[in-house]
Design a protein around this motif. Structure first.
Motif, short mmCIF file in Angstrom:
data_model
loop_
_atom_site.label_atom_id
_atom_site.label_comp_id
_atom_site.label_asym_id
_atom_site.label_seq_id
_atom_site.Cartn_x
_atom_site.Cartn_y
_atom_site.Cartn_z
N TYR A 282 0.80 -1.17 -0.13
CA TYR A 282 0.06 0.01 -0.02
C TYR A 282 0.73 1.19 0.17
CZ TYR A 282 -3.86 -3.06 1.75
OH TYR A 282 -4.71 -3.92 1.87
N VAL A 283 0.26 2.42 -0.48
CA VAL A 283 1.15 3.60 -0.34
C VAL A 283 0.95 4.08 1.02
CG1 VAL A 283 1.22 6.06 -1.19
CG2 VAL A 283 0.66 4.05 -2.74
N PRO A 284 1.92 4.37 1.71
CA PRO A 284 2.00 4.80 3.07
C PRO A 284 1.03 6.14 3.32
CG PRO A 284 4.17 4.32 2.49
CD PRO A 284 3.50 4.20 1.39
N ASN A 285 0.54 6.17 4.60
CA ASN A 285 -0.23 7.50 4.57
C ASN A 285 0.41 8.38 5.81
OD1 ASN A 285 -2.88 8.82 4.84
ND2 ASN A 285 -3.09 8.42 6.81
N VAL A 286 1.92 8.14 6.09
CA VAL A 286 2.14 9.00 7.03
C VAL A 286 3.76 9.30 6.69
CG1 VAL A 286 1.24 7.79 9.13
CG2 VAL A 286 3.55 6.87 8.39
N ASP A 287 4.19 10.40 6.83
CA ASP A 287 5.45 10.75 6.62
C ASP A 287 6.57 9.86 6.90
OD1 ASP A 287 4.28 12.91 5.45
OD2 ASP A 287 4.58 14.24 6.98
N LEU A 288 7.55 9.86 6.01
CA LEU A 288 8.94 8.88 6.47
C LEU A 288 9.59 9.55 7.41
CD1 LEU A 288 11.19 6.94 5.24
CD2 LEU A 288 11.93 8.70 3.99
N CYS A 289 10.06 8.79 8.22
CA CYS A 289 10.93 8.88 9.55
C CYS A 289 12.33 8.58 9.10
CB CYS A 289 10.38 8.10 10.86
SG CYS A 289 11.20 8.73 12.42
N ASP A 290 13.08 9.09 8.62
CA ASP A 290 14.47 8.72 8.08
C ASP A 290 15.40 8.47 9.53
OD1 ASP A 290 15.14 11.28 8.95
OD2 ASP A 290 15.26 12.20 6.98
N LEU A 291 16.58 8.42 8.90
CA LEU A 291 17.69 8.13 9.93
C LEU A 291 17.82 9.02 11.15
CD1 LEU A 291 19.97 6.06 10.88
CD2 LEU A 291 21.50 7.61 9.30
N GLN A 349 0.66 9.02 12.90
CA GLN A 349 2.06 9.69 13.02
C GLN A 349 2.81 9.72 14.29
OE1 GLN A 349 3.55 11.47 9.36
NE2 GLN A 349 4.35 12.92 10.54
N ASP A 350 2.03 10.55 15.26
CA ASP A 350 2.66 10.89 16.15
C ASP A 350 2.86 9.85 17.19
OD1 ASP A 350 3.27 13.05 18.25
OD2 ASP A 350 1.36 12.20 19.37
N GLY A 351 1.78 8.82 17.20
CA GLY A 351 1.76 7.37 18.05
C GLY A 351 2.80 6.67 17.61
N MET A 352 3.10 6.48 16.18
CA MET A 352 3.97 5.39 15.93
C MET A 352 5.34 6.01 16.32
SD MET A 352 2.54 4.51 12.09
CE MET A 352 1.04 2.90 12.21
N ARG A 353 5.77 7.15 15.96
CA ARG A 353 6.91 7.76 16.36
C ARG A 353 7.12 7.74 17.85
NH1 ARG A 353 8.19 12.49 12.07
NH2 ARG A 353 7.76 11.23 10.17
N LYS A 354 6.41 7.53 18.84
CA LYS A 354 6.66 7.31 20.06
C LYS A 354 6.58 6.01 20.76
CE LYS A 354 4.40 11.76 21.42
NZ LYS A 354 3.35 12.67 21.95
N SER A 355 6.82 4.93 19.67
CA SER A 355 6.22 3.61 20.04
C SER A 355 7.63 2.62 19.53
CB SER A 355 5.02 3.10 19.48
OG SER A 355 3.86 3.98 19.90
N LEU A 356 7.74 1.52 20.51
CA LEU A 356 8.71 0.85 19.99
C LEU A 356 8.05 -0.32 18.78
CD1 LEU A 356 10.49 -0.30 23.23
CD2 LEU A 356 11.58 1.28 21.38
N PHE A 357 7.03 -0.75 19.32
CA PHE A 357 6.43 -1.67 18.53
C PHE A 357 5.04 -1.08 17.84
CE2 PHE A 357 8.98 -4.12 21.42
CZ PHE A 357 9.80 -4.66 20.60
N CYS A 358 4.51 -1.54 16.75
CA CYS A 358 3.32 -1.19 16.32
C CYS A 358 2.52 -2.40 15.63
CB CYS A 358 3.44 -0.15 14.86
SG CYS A 358 3.73 1.74 15.13
N LEU A 359 1.12 -2.59 16.26
CA LEU A 359 0.38 -3.59 16.15
C LEU A 359 0.02 -3.68 14.59
CD1 LEU A 359 -0.66 -6.19 17.57
CD2 LEU A 359 -2.84 -4.75 18.09
N SER A 360 -0.05 -4.77 13.87
CA SER A 360 -0.43 -4.84 12.61
C SER A 360 -1.32 -6.11 12.31
CB SER A 360 0.65 -4.92 11.66
OG SER A 360 0.38 -4.92 10.14
N PRO A 361 -2.49 -6.03 12.71
CA PRO A 361 -3.53 -6.96 12.53
C PRO A 361 -3.96 -7.24 11.33
CG PRO A 361 -4.40 -5.32 13.75
CD PRO A 361 -3.08 -5.08 13.46
N ALA A 362 -4.61 -8.21 10.75
CA ALA A 362 -5.19 -8.46 9.55
C ALA A 362 -6.53 -7.17 9.60
CB ALA A 362 -6.08 -9.62 9.27
#
Length: 499
Positions: A282-291, A349-362
């Motif tokens: 899929y085309v991502p919906n959030v901005d890239l978090c680079d190095l 986007q804010d939540g993902m950048r504050k998290s170690l793991f992101c849940l990806s269920p079906a």
């Protein structure tokens, strides 16, 4: 500063050579700094987009809207030749030349994949792109479950990114894995540039079905299609509902899909399978978090596990509601209802950048767009989808960037949280570093980048080429009704068996 006197430039002493060099370097640094802050300025009029490093001087964008505006404003001349009178004989001559003239053929290193792009009538291509662009601002256009229609089109816009790259002037293209040919007899593969997702969402139901039938007739009337029964033709059907009313007539073609959907809810048994089809992200919906972003957010990732999205889904996605019950109230876990709108994007986007793991269920199908949002956010995906097929898995090893958990384990009381807490910090850092490296594989862009999803798509198709030719030739030489011929199409379900 007030009161401070500066010597007049007219009376200044001539500078030494070393001083001149120092001044020149300082001036260049000032100019570079100014350019950098102009690019980052929020008041800039440029469209929101990721800007990637590129070997070319052309600005690279991952914004669908920004790329589409430039694409529609440009001219796309073509001098593609019509099919020769005897296409089959012309193709045989080309293949013999390659067989006896190129000692490496048909090894993958023998050269790029050669693609013939059909020039379909504008109502199947440019008119649909203009319809999307001109109606994009109608934000009240929602699906039955409240998702913005135009965001769904962007999410499944792989048909645009592939086509725009293929028909771009060769001087502007960066990919070496694929080349567009103007003569059908030179082609390994034929690309059908019909925008099935845009037509599904933006046309009235009966109008869409009529356009599907017209597109079907146009494609199946082509000599190359009739020669191979479509086996060497690529059709983008990336949204699970797109092209649905006529799929049974094109089931031998190469489909570009988001997943296999082994549940049978979206694809009929025997229509899709990995031997012929290709899974695309899929085309991502959030901005890239680079190095730099990952490094800066490292100390801020205080959430152990994060998910924001629709908590109730159909079919295989019912695992979500079970996970909510299991994980609610757990320390350092954030599971919340969310949508795909602008506010939802910012919150995700804010939540993902504050998290170690992101849940990806079906989701409704085994795949979920949030997997790719997590990857480009530097958040380690925890994939809970027992029947998921992943993009480019013949090339990429997802164990380097993601954790795979069975549905049965995930819903056991306390199991998932304990599992994540036991993962040591060294492995987490390694996976985060790998996420930065892998991100390029999931960012569609203009121009398409080496190792980007467009590049890997053609590499995957190139790997299927010999098998495609095998089935074309078998179908051509078999005497009809002489015997029962079992091929890949004999599969009864959308499953991939372990060999």
């Amino acid at each position: 500063m007030a009161g401070k006197q500066f010597p007049s430039l007219a009376h200044a002493r001539p500078a030494s050579a070393s001083s001149r060099r120092l001044l020149a370097a300082a001036g260049a640094l000032v100019l570079l700094s100014a350019a950098y802050f102009l690019l980052l300025s929020p008041s800039s009029a440029r469209p929101a987009a990721f800007v990637l490093a590129s070997p070319s001087s052309t600005t690279t964008t991952t914004s669908f809207l920004a790329s589409l505006d430039s694409f529609l404003a440009a001219q796309h001349p073509s001098d593609s030749a019509a099919a020769p009178g005897d296409l089959d004989a012309a193709i045989r001559a080309q293949e013999e030349d390659r067989l006896y003239g190129d000692p490496a053929w048909p090894a993958p290193a023998a050269g790029p994949l050669r693609v013939y792009v059909y020039e379909m009538p504008s109502k199947f291509t440019y008119d649909l792109l203009r319809l999307f662009r001109d109606s994009y601002r109608e934000t009240d256009n929602l699906t039955s479950n409240g998702s913005p229609v135009h965001r769904l089109i962007e999410q499944h816009s792989i048909d645009y990114w592939l086509w725009a790259d293929l028909i771009a002037p060769e001087s502007q293209r960066l990919l070496k894995s694929v080349v567009r040919v103007q003569r059908q007899e030179e082609a390994d593969i034929f690309y059908v540039p019909f925008f099935t997702t845009i037509s599904y969402f933006l046309l009235e139901k009966q109008e869409c079905k009529a356009l599907y039938r017209e597109a079907l007739k146009w494609v199946t009337d082509q000599p190359a299609w009739q020669r191979s029964e479509g086996r060497d033709h690529v059709i983008p059907v990336h949204h699970p509902w797109s092209f649905k009313s006529v799929r049974r007539f094109v089931k031998k073609a190469i489909w570009l899909l988001p997943d296999m959907d082994s549940t049978g809810n979206w694809y009929k048994p025997g229509q899709v399978y990995l031997e012929k089809d290709v899974i695309l992200p899929y085309v991502p919906n959030v901005d890239l978090c680079d190095l730099k972003c990952v490094s800066e957010t490292q100390s801020k990732r205080s959430i152990l596990l994060f998910f924001r999205g629709r908590l109730k889904r159909n079919a295989g996605g019912k695992i979500r509601s079970k996970l909510v019950e299991e994980l609610k109230g757990a320390e350092d876990i954030v599971i919340e209802e969310g949508s795909a709108g602008a506010q939802g994007k910012a919150a995700a986007q804010d939540g993902m950048r504050k998290s170690l793991f992101c849940l990806s269920p079906a989701g409704d199908t085994p795949s979920s767009a949030r997997l790719f949002d997590a990857i480009v956010s530097g958040c380690i995906p925890v994939i809970i989808s027992d029947d998921l097929e992943l993009p480019f898995e013949g090339i990429l090893d997802y164990r380097e960037i993601a954790l795979f958990v069975s549905s049965g384990d995930a819903v056991q009381p306390g199991w998932l949280v304990k599992y994540l807490r036991r993962i040591d910090s060294k492995r987490i850092r390694e996976m985060q570093s790998n996420l930065v490296k892998f991100s390029i594989h999931f960012l569609y862009s203009s121009p398409a980048q080496p190792l980007g999803p467009e590049d890997l798509t053609w590499r995957m198709i190139a790997g299927k080429l010999l098998n495609i030719k095998l089935h074309i030739r078998r179908s051509q030489r078999v005497v009809r009704e002489s015997r029962s011929m079992c091929t890949c199409e004999c599969r009864v379900g959308n499953t991939t068996k372990m060999l």
